[in-house]
Design an enzyme around this catalytic site. Sequence first.
Site, PDB file in Angstrom:
ATOM      1  N   ASN A  27       0.828  -1.201   0.000  1.00  0.00           N
ATOM      2  CA  ASN A  27       0.000   0.000   0.000  1.00  0.00           C
ATOM      3  C   ASN A  27       0.865   1.255   0.000  1.00  0.00           C
ATOM      4  O   ASN A  27       0.809   2.067  -0.922  1.00  0.00           O
ATOM      5  CB  ASN A  27      -0.933   0.030   1.202  1.00  0.00           C
ATOM      6  CG  ASN A  27      -1.830   1.255   1.211  1.00  0.00           C
ATOM      7  OD1 ASN A  27      -2.618   1.459   0.303  1.00  0.00           O
ATOM      8  ND2 ASN A  27      -1.692   2.097   2.225  1.00  0.00           N
ATOM      9  N   ASP A  28       1.689   1.387   1.004  1.00  0.00           N
ATOM     10  CA  ASP A  28       2.451   2.618   1.179  1.00  0.00           C
ATOM     11  C   ASP A  28       3.425   2.878   0.034  1.00  0.00           C
ATOM     12  O   ASP A  28       3.646   4.025  -0.345  1.00  0.00           O
ATOM     13  CB  ASP A  28       3.217   2.582   2.506  1.00  0.00           C
ATOM     14  CG  ASP A  28       2.279   2.428   3.698  1.00  0.00           C
ATOM     15  OD1 ASP A  28       1.142   2.939   3.620  1.00  0.00           O
ATOM     16  OD2 ASP A  28       2.670   1.784   4.680  1.00  0.00           O
ATOM     17  N   VAL A  29       4.008   1.809  -0.551  1.00  0.00           N
ATOM     18  CA  VAL A  29       5.045   2.005  -1.572  1.00  0.00           C
ATOM     19  C   VAL A  29       4.465   2.361  -2.936  1.00  0.00           C
ATOM     20  O   VAL A  29       5.209   2.633  -3.876  1.00  0.00           O
ATOM     21  CB  VAL A  29       5.934   0.746  -1.698  1.00  0.00           C
ATOM     22  CG1 VAL A  29       6.628   0.456  -0.380  1.00  0.00           C
ATOM     23  CG2 VAL A  29       5.144  -0.468  -2.169  1.00  0.00           C
TER      24      VAL A  29
END
Length: 478
Positions: free
Chosen positions: A404-406
Amino acid sequence: MEHTVLPAWALLAYLASGVLFILALRGLSSPATSRSGNRYGMIGMAIAVVTTLVTHVPETAGAPDAVAIAKILAAIALGAAIGVTTARRIQMTAMPQLVAAFHSLVGLAAVLVGLAAYLNPGAFGILLPSGAINPDSRIEMGLGIAIGAITFSGSVIAFLKLNGNMSGAAIMLPGRHVINLGTIVAILGLVGYFTQDEALWVIAAITLLSFIIGFLLIIPIGGADMPVVVSMLNSYSGWAAAAMGFTLHNTAMIITGALVGSSGAILSYIMCKAMNRSFISVIAGGFGATPDAGGGAAKEQRPWKRGSAEDAAFLMKEAENVIIIPGYGMAVAQAQHVLREMADLLRKEGVNVKFAIHPVAGRMPGHMNVLLAEANVPYDEVFELEDIQGEFAQADVAFIIGANDVVNPAAKTDKSSPIYGMPVFDVDKAKTIMFIKRSMGGVGYAGVDNDVFYMDQTMMLLADAKKMVEDINKALAH
């Protein structure tokens, strides 16, 4: 008491250990040579341990003390049994927690060795003729205990965050920077004072304050920076070991600790650079973050499109270029093997498949690389961010599994986000985006919703990652 003068063969053995440790680090720099790197490290450590035992075992009446040898061998056997049992039972998904736990043990060992040297300095050869502890040894002892205590308490907090026993969100204390700076200054001041006064209260105060500052430094760091924390604590554990090496007059410990400390610091710096983070900001304890930075629950009220395994299989079979971006969700589901099978099936259909690995994917450096290597994904099909970033515009499908974050564009647009400034994959440039996650209610480890979920070209595949990929493979096979 005079220091033990080591024979020439022991010095050569320690030198050989140091060379093998350097070769180990070189080997571990690439997945293709990681096995040989591990072997070099194991051989080097075995040589160092055997040499230390042979040259430092106490003697009684000119012969090795049988009782001392029995105690040492019993301790080694106990530690080996715990290590082997842990290694056999640990899941790959829990590797970040295991690493943090090991770091805490290294820090605690440094503290205990330092306290043992303080309580029985004669056994360590650090007494002056006057009966006082050598001032130089007091500095080494104080710094070793301080770094070890910081490593221990910091690693415990990292373990709790990684293991889910504590929130992965940044926990901000009011006036934390003033408190941290004041505590560090107090520790350094006490180490300096310890050279003049070896009273018990001084070493006790150093130990207690160091435990506290380790807690204070790590607790404000959020999940997005956790991979950097793991490598940073690895560096701390190395410097603690090196400091204890000076206290013990053990060349192997000094060399090994310096190698681990410096390599961990370099890795932390590289990762900070890859994340567009300031190294000083991260080690200062979440500098610049705010309690309400980013975060929030997923915005389920926004429109999004749901797809099935059959839809995903059809689109990928018709594609020319597919880029797979794995994340921690893949690790949790243990989907690396079925993911490799999916890539093999797509290649049989003439599809060009590549894997894209972000520097901080997962919760420790190299986490995704290790999992893909375990699944026998060829090394030449795995690419780092800077090597594949420009290919998303030509990609027919960006297949995101448990990340998600990347891939979150908030890192580029939302200055209030805890991941702001971190380079992310430009998956929004792909023609089609497929996103596997368990539900729309969850967000990434940094606690930030992702606008990619709601893009027109995005198809959400809501299921357990392994189950979804298995279903995609069945559809591809038919």
